[in-house]
Design a protein around this motif. Sequence first.
Motif, short mmCIF file in Angstrom:
data_model
loop_
_atom_site.label_atom_id
_atom_site.label_comp_id
_atom_site.label_asym_id
_atom_site.label_seq_id
_atom_site.Cartn_x
_atom_site.Cartn_y
_atom_site.Cartn_z
N THR A 112 -5.61 -0.45 -6.83
CA THR A 112 -6.73 -0.21 -6.05
C THR A 112 -6.72 1.09 -5.47
N ASP A 113 -7.42 2.19 -5.69
CA ASP A 113 -7.52 3.46 -5.11
C ASP A 113 -8.48 3.17 -3.80
N SER A 114 -7.98 3.36 -2.58
CA SER A 114 -8.50 3.52 -1.45
C SER A 114 -8.85 4.62 -0.62
N SER A 115 -8.68 5.79 -1.63
CA SER A 115 -8.64 7.46 -0.95
C SER A 115 -10.11 7.38 -0.38
N ALA A 168 -4.10 10.78 -0.48
CA ALA A 168 -4.60 9.59 -1.28
C ALA A 168 -3.68 8.41 -0.82
N ASN A 169 -4.67 7.41 -0.92
CA ASN A 169 -4.17 5.95 -0.61
C ASN A 169 -4.32 5.03 -1.61
N VAL A 170 -3.48 4.17 -1.91
CA VAL A 170 -3.48 3.34 -2.89
C VAL A 170 -2.93 1.76 -2.58
N SER A 216 0.79 -1.26 -0.10
CA SER A 216 0.01 -0.05 0.01
C SER A 216 0.83 1.13 -0.09
N ARG A 238 -1.99 11.33 -5.29
CA ARG A 238 -2.28 10.10 -6.01
C ARG A 238 -0.82 9.60 -6.44
#
Length: 230
Positions: free
Chosen positions: A181-184, A221-223, A30, A152
């Motif tokens: 996978t964008d987990s934002s 942003a989290n990915v 991640s 991002r």
Amino acid sequence: MKKVVVLIACLFTVLTYGQETKQIPQINVSGEGKVKVTPDQALILATVETKGNNSKEVKKLNDQQMETVLKLVKSMNLAPADYKTKRVSLMPQYDYEKKKTSYIATQTIEIILRDLAKYDALMEGLVDQGVNRIDNVTFQSSKLAQYQSDARKLAMKEAKMKAEDYVSVLGQKIGLAVVITDSSQNYYPQPVYAAMKGAMSAQEDAATRETMAVGEIEIVANVAVSFKLE
């Protein structure tokens, strides 16, 4: 007999396919990207609230107060698209002890202030012209989309760096990204209540003063990424 032969052939095909299918070696990591920026605009929700025993009089007085508020906003040279009526209501309230009905009229205006140098003057003017409730003040950035893109990219760089750190110990390398996978979470600027309090008390002191501390807003942003191992 033919059915039995066909069934055995199907089972053999499935088993053969299962043996030939190999799991792709991969690593799942991640990443998080953060961008801190100084806000350059404010979103203000201001309400005029009027109470009384006659619904028509209450609504009329509320309209008059809101008219003066709108004149003030226009005098600040704001673009017409930067202010609008958000809510309008006229509600009865029944007092069971006195057995009387009173009325509350409210109108809420939403203002986008793109020049924060006008913040104190606007807030003081709103209170002077009849606004008796500041529902919310939120500081924002006009370049939000750009900063979200930057966050991002930083998240992806961190995910790649993590994967490289892990596999370097094993003497391997990471290959193509298999899954991204964008987990934002959605970005919702936080209201600044200290600024509201200062503005509401501005009418008590006519001297020019500064009532807000804008500070910084953080865009995150989290990915999650799965890389193929080579």
